[in-house]
Every structure is written in structure tokens, then in C-alpha cells.
Design a protein around this motif. Structure first.
Motif, PDB file in Angstrom:
ATOM      1  N   ALA A 162       0.834  -1.210   0.000  1.00 37.86           N
ATOM      2  CA  ALA A 162       0.000   0.000   0.000  1.00 37.86           C
ATOM      3  C   ALA A 162       0.868   1.259   0.000  1.00 37.86           C
ATOM      4  O   ALA A 162       0.545   2.241  -0.674  1.00 37.86           O
ATOM      5  N   TRP A 170     -10.229  -2.822  -6.409  1.00 35.76           N
ATOM      6  CA  TRP A 170      -9.726  -2.288  -5.139  1.00 35.76           C
ATOM      7  C   TRP A 170      -8.307  -1.826  -5.355  1.00 35.76           C
ATOM      8  O   TRP A 170      -7.496  -2.525  -5.965  1.00 35.76           O
ATOM      9  N   THR A 171      -7.985  -0.647  -4.840  1.00 34.61           N
ATOM     10  CA  THR A 171      -6.606  -0.178  -4.866  1.00 34.61           C
ATOM     11  C   THR A 171      -5.860  -0.796  -3.674  1.00 34.61           C
ATOM     12  O   THR A 171      -6.479  -1.368  -2.762  1.00 34.61           O
ATOM     13  N   TYR A 172      -4.560  -0.665  -3.681  1.00 33.37           N
ATOM     14  CA  TYR A 172      -3.769  -1.162  -2.555  1.00 33.37           C
ATOM     15  C   TYR A 172      -4.145  -0.427  -1.267  1.00 33.37           C
ATOM     16  O   TYR A 172      -4.190  -1.039  -0.195  1.00 33.37           O
ATOM     17  N   ASN A 173      -4.440   0.866  -1.359  1.00 25.96           N
ATOM     18  CA  ASN A 173      -4.866   1.612  -0.174  1.00 25.96           C
ATOM     19  C   ASN A 173      -6.191   1.090   0.361  1.00 25.96           C
ATOM     20  O   ASN A 173      -6.380   0.984   1.576  1.00 25.96           O
ATOM     21  N   GLN A 174      -7.126   0.778  -0.527  1.00 24.75           N
ATOM     22  CA  GLN A 174      -8.413   0.234  -0.097  1.00 24.75           C
ATOM     23  C   GLN A 174      -8.227  -1.134   0.562  1.00 24.75           C
ATOM     24  O   GLN A 174      -8.853  -1.423   1.590  1.00 24.75           O
ATOM     25  N   TYR A 212       2.467   1.234  -3.743  1.00 22.24           N
ATOM     26  CA  TYR A 212       1.604   1.352  -4.924  1.00 22.24           C
ATOM     27  C   TYR A 212       0.343   2.188  -4.724  1.00 22.24           C
ATOM     28  O   TYR A 212      -0.373   2.460  -5.684  1.00 22.24           O
ATOM     29  N   ARG A 213       0.031   2.562  -3.527  1.00 22.88           N
ATOM     30  CA  ARG A 213      -1.083   3.429  -3.142  1.00 22.88           C
ATOM     31  C   ARG A 213      -2.369   3.232  -3.941  1.00 22.88           C
ATOM     32  O   ARG A 213      -3.177   2.396  -3.604  1.00 22.88           O
ATOM     33  N   ASN A 214      -2.561   4.020  -4.986  1.00 23.33           N
ATOM     34  CA  ASN A 214      -3.824   4.009  -5.728  1.00 23.33           C
ATOM     35  C   ASN A 214      -3.814   3.132  -6.974  1.00 23.33           C
ATOM     36  O   ASN A 214      -4.729   3.216  -7.790  1.00 23.33           O
ATOM     37  N   ARG A 215      -2.809   2.303  -7.101  1.00 21.28           N
ATOM     38  CA  ARG A 215      -2.791   1.351  -8.214  1.00 21.28           C
ATOM     39  C   ARG A 215      -3.723   0.187  -7.888  1.00 21.28           C
ATOM     40  O   ARG A 215      -4.010  -0.105  -6.727  1.00 21.28           O
ATOM     41  N   THR A 216      -4.205  -0.488  -8.901  1.00 25.80           N
ATOM     42  CA  THR A 216      -5.162  -1.575  -8.716  1.00 25.80           C
ATOM     43  C   THR A 216      -4.491  -2.801  -8.093  1.00 25.80           C
ATOM     44  O   THR A 216      -3.479  -3.289  -8.588  1.00 25.80           O
ATOM     45  N   SER A 267      -6.740  -0.550   4.006  1.00 26.11           N
ATOM     46  CA  SER A 267      -7.753  -0.004   4.906  1.00 26.11           C
ATOM     47  C   SER A 267      -8.739  -1.080   5.353  1.00 26.11           C
ATOM     48  O   SER A 267      -9.089  -1.183   6.537  1.00 26.11           O
TER      49      SER A 267
END
Length: 72
Positions: free
Chosen positions: A13, A33-37, A16-20, A40
Motif C-alpha cells: 500500500a 480495489w486499490t492497494y490503499n483500499q 503502490y497506493r492508488n494502483r489496482t 484499509s
């Protein structure tokens, strides 16, 4: 260094934060889902388990249909 799933999800996360991270079909649509999602959601699951008395070293079984929810 830790080899837990939580450690690796957090590490990914941060990188790659907002990458799929996940793509799956839910009913008649495709969801991503992104890595951040994912991170979380995994924290939410961990908090729920902790609140309900599950401690480090306890074993938990999930008996359910295949779903990306179980990745977290």
C-alpha cells in the motif's frame, strides 16, 4: 522484517497506493480495489477481530464463498 500478510499488505500500500490491487466480478459488474483500499479494509478486519477477543496466535476459519473480501 516480518513475514505476516498484514506486513506485506501495508508495504504494498505504501509503494503502490492508488494502483489496482484486485479486480473481481461482483454480480453484473466489475469492481476494483486499490492497494490503499485493501490495506484499509484489512485494518478494519483486524480491528473487528481484536474487538471480539481474537488475539495473536489464535486461529480463525472463514467458511464462505470465494470473495476478495477474504484477501484482507
Amino acid at each position: 522484517m516480518s513475514d505476516t500478510i498484514a506486513y506485506h499488505i501495508e508495504k504494498l500500500a505504501k509503494k503502490y497506493r492508488n494502483r489496482t490491487a484486485l479486480v473481481y466480478k461482483k454480480a453484473f459488474r466489475v469492481e476494483k480495489w486499490t492497494y490503499n483500499q485493501l490495506y484499509s479494509y484489512s485494518k478494519s478486519v483486524a480491528a473487528f477481530l481484536n474487538k471480539n477477543g481474537v488475539k495473536k496466535g489464535d486461529r480463525v476459519i472463514v467458511y464462505a464463498n470465494n470473495s476478495p473480501d477474504w484477501v484482507a
